[in-house]
Structures are given as structure tokens and as C-alpha cells.
Design a protein around this motif. Structure first.
Motif, PDB file in Angstrom:
ATOM      1  N   ILE A 185       9.657  -7.340   2.827  1.00 19.13           N
ATOM      2  CA  ILE A 185       9.375  -5.944   1.930  1.00 19.13           C
ATOM      3  C   ILE A 185       9.313  -5.529  -0.073  1.00 19.13           C
ATOM      4  CG2 ILE A 185      11.521  -4.168   0.943  1.00 19.13           C
ATOM      5  CD1 ILE A 185      11.265  -4.329   4.088  1.00 19.13           C
ATOM      6  N   LEU A 186       9.082  -6.597  -0.519  1.00 14.73           N
ATOM      7  CA  LEU A 186       8.334  -6.427  -2.168  1.00 14.73           C
ATOM      8  C   LEU A 186       7.226  -6.045  -1.617  1.00 14.73           C
ATOM      9  CD1 LEU A 186      10.653  -9.328  -3.647  1.00 14.73           C
ATOM     10  CD2 LEU A 186      11.154  -6.831  -4.014  1.00 14.73           C
ATOM     11  N   SER A 187       6.685  -6.544  -0.989  1.00 13.42           N
ATOM     12  CA  SER A 187       5.025  -6.722  -0.727  1.00 13.42           C
ATOM     13  C   SER A 187       4.861  -5.629  -0.553  1.00 13.42           C
ATOM     14  CB  SER A 187       4.297  -7.714   0.271  1.00 13.42           C
ATOM     15  OG  SER A 187       2.792  -7.599   0.436  1.00 13.42           O
ATOM     16  N   LEU A 188       5.185  -4.881   0.430  1.00 15.29           N
ATOM     17  CA  LEU A 188       5.351  -2.934   1.196  1.00 15.29           C
ATOM     18  C   LEU A 188       5.123  -2.632  -0.081  1.00 15.29           C
ATOM     19  CD1 LEU A 188       6.178  -3.465   4.558  1.00 15.29           C
ATOM     20  CD2 LEU A 188       3.769  -3.118   3.407  1.00 15.29           C
ATOM     21  N   CYS A 189       6.349  -2.375  -0.905  1.00 16.28           N
ATOM     22  CA  CYS A 189       6.819  -1.853  -2.125  1.00 16.28           C
ATOM     23  C   CYS A 189       5.687  -1.952  -3.338  1.00 16.28           C
ATOM     24  CB  CYS A 189       8.185  -1.960  -1.865  1.00 16.28           C
ATOM     25  SG  CYS A 189       9.335  -2.020  -1.387  1.00 16.28           S
ATOM     26  N   ASN A 190       5.014  -3.083  -3.436  1.00 16.83           N
ATOM     27  CA  ASN A 190       4.434  -3.387  -4.861  1.00 16.83           C
ATOM     28  C   ASN A 190       3.263  -2.837  -4.424  1.00 16.83           C
ATOM     29  OD1 ASN A 190       1.924  -5.602  -5.921  1.00 16.83           O
ATOM     30  ND2 ASN A 190       3.673  -5.446  -6.850  1.00 16.83           N
ATOM     31  N   ASN A 191       2.975  -2.974  -3.081  1.00 19.14           N
ATOM     32  CA  ASN A 191       1.357  -2.413  -2.773  1.00 19.14           C
ATOM     33  C   ASN A 191       1.818  -0.353  -2.409  1.00 19.14           C
ATOM     34  OD1 ASN A 191      -1.226  -2.326  -1.993  1.00 19.14           O
ATOM     35  ND2 ASN A 191      -0.819  -1.893   0.087  1.00 19.14           N
ATOM     36  N   LEU A 192       2.386  -0.101  -2.033  1.00 15.67           N
ATOM     37  CA  LEU A 192       2.880   1.381  -2.838  1.00 15.67           C
ATOM     38  C   LEU A 192       2.901   1.863  -4.044  1.00 15.67           C
ATOM     39  CD1 LEU A 192       3.385   3.554  -0.671  1.00 15.67           C
ATOM     40  CD2 LEU A 192       6.088   3.090  -1.510  1.00 15.67           C
ATOM     41  N   PHE A 193       3.320   1.182  -4.833  1.00 18.51           N
ATOM     42  CA  PHE A 193       3.187   1.188  -6.101  1.00 18.51           C
ATOM     43  C   PHE A 193       2.601   1.365  -6.381  1.00 18.51           C
ATOM     44  CE2 PHE A 193       3.370   1.318 -10.839  1.00 18.51           C
ATOM     45  CZ  PHE A 193       4.909   1.889 -10.653  1.00 18.51           C
ATOM     46  N   GLY A 194       1.312   0.653  -6.808  1.00 17.08           N
ATOM     47  CA  GLY A 194      -0.125   0.544  -7.244  1.00 17.08           C
ATOM     48  C   GLY A 194      -0.978   1.720  -7.043  1.00 17.08           C
ATOM     49  N   ILE A 195      -1.063   1.580  -4.834  1.00 21.69           N
ATOM     50  CA  ILE A 195      -2.131   2.405  -4.637  1.00 21.69           C
ATOM     51  C   ILE A 195      -1.627   3.549  -5.875  1.00 21.69           C
ATOM     52  CG2 ILE A 195      -2.461   4.017  -3.011  1.00 21.69           C
ATOM     53  CD1 ILE A 195      -1.916   1.738  -1.364  1.00 21.69           C
TER      54      ILE A 195
END
Length: 202
Positions: A118-128
Motif C-alpha cells: 500500500i505504501l509503495s503504491l501511494c509513494n509512487n502515485l505521489f512521486g509521479i
């Protein structure tokens, strides 16, 4: 060098939107560094297995590899600021719940895998979203400077965060460090809220 410094000073002190984004990212980088140290130490301490530590790293990076292109399409069609806010809120809530579970001495490895994904997906979403929104917050001639400043802040925050994280784990434990990470997400969310940005559908 003086010209670059003047650019940095201008973009930080005169551009409120970029300053808020910069604060949000720097705080997030710092919190992530604390969390990563605490997570790896926790998993190894509880399982005694380097194999599980490796699997946690796979669970952290594989979702980013698989979903980056999909997130890129979504972000192009919707408000970037919303995605950043949603990402920060989910990460704050998830790490907060994780910290509470550890405070009450509940450790289940499957929970950690789920939380990591979950954190990985959200972190990726934020970064993009961050990458996509940046050209709309700064002038074109300052874009390279803005990216350089964010990259430098990332490296410094990670270095400081890793050092501080190790010290905090030794004196307070992993649960406290993870709770601090949850707080950094809320702080980041507050700075993102102050960004004045009007999304124009393409």
C-alpha cells in the motif's frame, strides 16, 4: 555558483507554491528514511531471516515497477494535487495503524507485506504527481533548478533520516519511529493543501 544560489533563493522565497511542495517533499523523504530503517530492523529482529527482509524490499519496489505507467495515465487525466493529498492521507493512516499495532505488541508478517505494498503504491502515485505538477508551479527557466533542489533535498533528508532513525530505534523502538513517520505524512499533507493550483483538463 552565485547565479545558481540566487536562482535557489528566488524559487524558494518568492514562489510560495514551490516552497510548499519543497517542504512537503523534504519532510516526506525524511519520514521515509526513518520508516525504512525501522521496518528493516523490525522484520529482521522478529524473524531473524534475511530472506524476509529481501521479500519486503521486493514488495516495496515491485508495485512501483508494475503500476507506474498506469498511474501516469490517471495523473494526466485528473487533478495532480488531489492525488498527492490522497496519497499522503492514505500513507499517514496506514503507518499510523501500523504503529498502533506495534505499540499493542501485534506483529504479523502478512500485515507488513500488505502495508508495504500500500505504501509503495501511494509513494509512487505521489512521486509521479509531483513530477507532473512541477512544470505548472515554476517557470520553464527555473525547472532544472527546481528539480535539482528537490533531488538535493532528497539525498540530504535520507542521509539525516537514516542517521536519526538508527538513534531513535536504539532509544525509543521501532513503533515510535513509525509513528513519527505517520506524523510527517500529515505535515506534508498540510503543505500540499497550501499549494494554489487549478487543474485544467486536457
Amino acid at each position: 555558483m552565485s547565479k545558481l544560489f540566487n536562482f535557489n533563493k528566488s524559487i524558494i522565497f518568492e514562489n510560495n507554491n514551490f516552497r510548499n511542495l519543497w517542504f512537503a517533499r523534504t519532510i516526506s523523504y525524511f519520514g521515509d528514511s526513518l520508516y525504512n530503517i525501522a521496518l528493516m530492523w523490525l522484520v529482521y529482529e522478529k524473524t531473524g531471516s534475511a530472506f524476509h527482509v529481501g521479500l519486503i524490499l521486493v514488495a516495496k519496489f515491485l508495485p512501483q515497477l508494475l503500476f507506474s505507467m498506469i498511474f501516469g495515465v490517471w495523473i494526466d487525466k485528473w487533478n495532480r494535487k488531489w492525488f498527492m493529498q490522497i496519497s499522503d492521507f492514505i500513507q499517514a493512516f496506514t503507518t499510523g495503524v501500523f504503529a498502533v499495532l506495534l505499540f499493542v505488541d501485534v506483529f504479523e508478517l502478512q500485515y507488513i507485506y500488505f502495508i508495504t505494498i500500500i505504501l509503495s503504491l501511494c509513494n509512487n502515485l505521489f512521486g509521479i504527481s509531483n513530477t507532473s505538477i512541477l512544470p505548472e508551479l515554476v517557470k520553464k527557466d527555473l525547472l532544472i533548478t527546481a528539480n535539482s533542489l528537490l533531488s538535493t533535498s532528497q539525498q540530504v533528508a535520507r542521509l539525516v533520516g537514516s542517521t536519526v532513525g538508527g538513534i531513535l530505534i536504539a532509544y525509543t523502538g521501532e513503533a515510535t519511529v513509525i509513528a513519527i513517520n505517520a506524523i510527517t505524512f500529515f505535515v506534508s499533507l498540510a503543505f500540499i493543501q497550501f499549494i494554489r493550483y487549478e487543474y485544467t483538463p486536457k
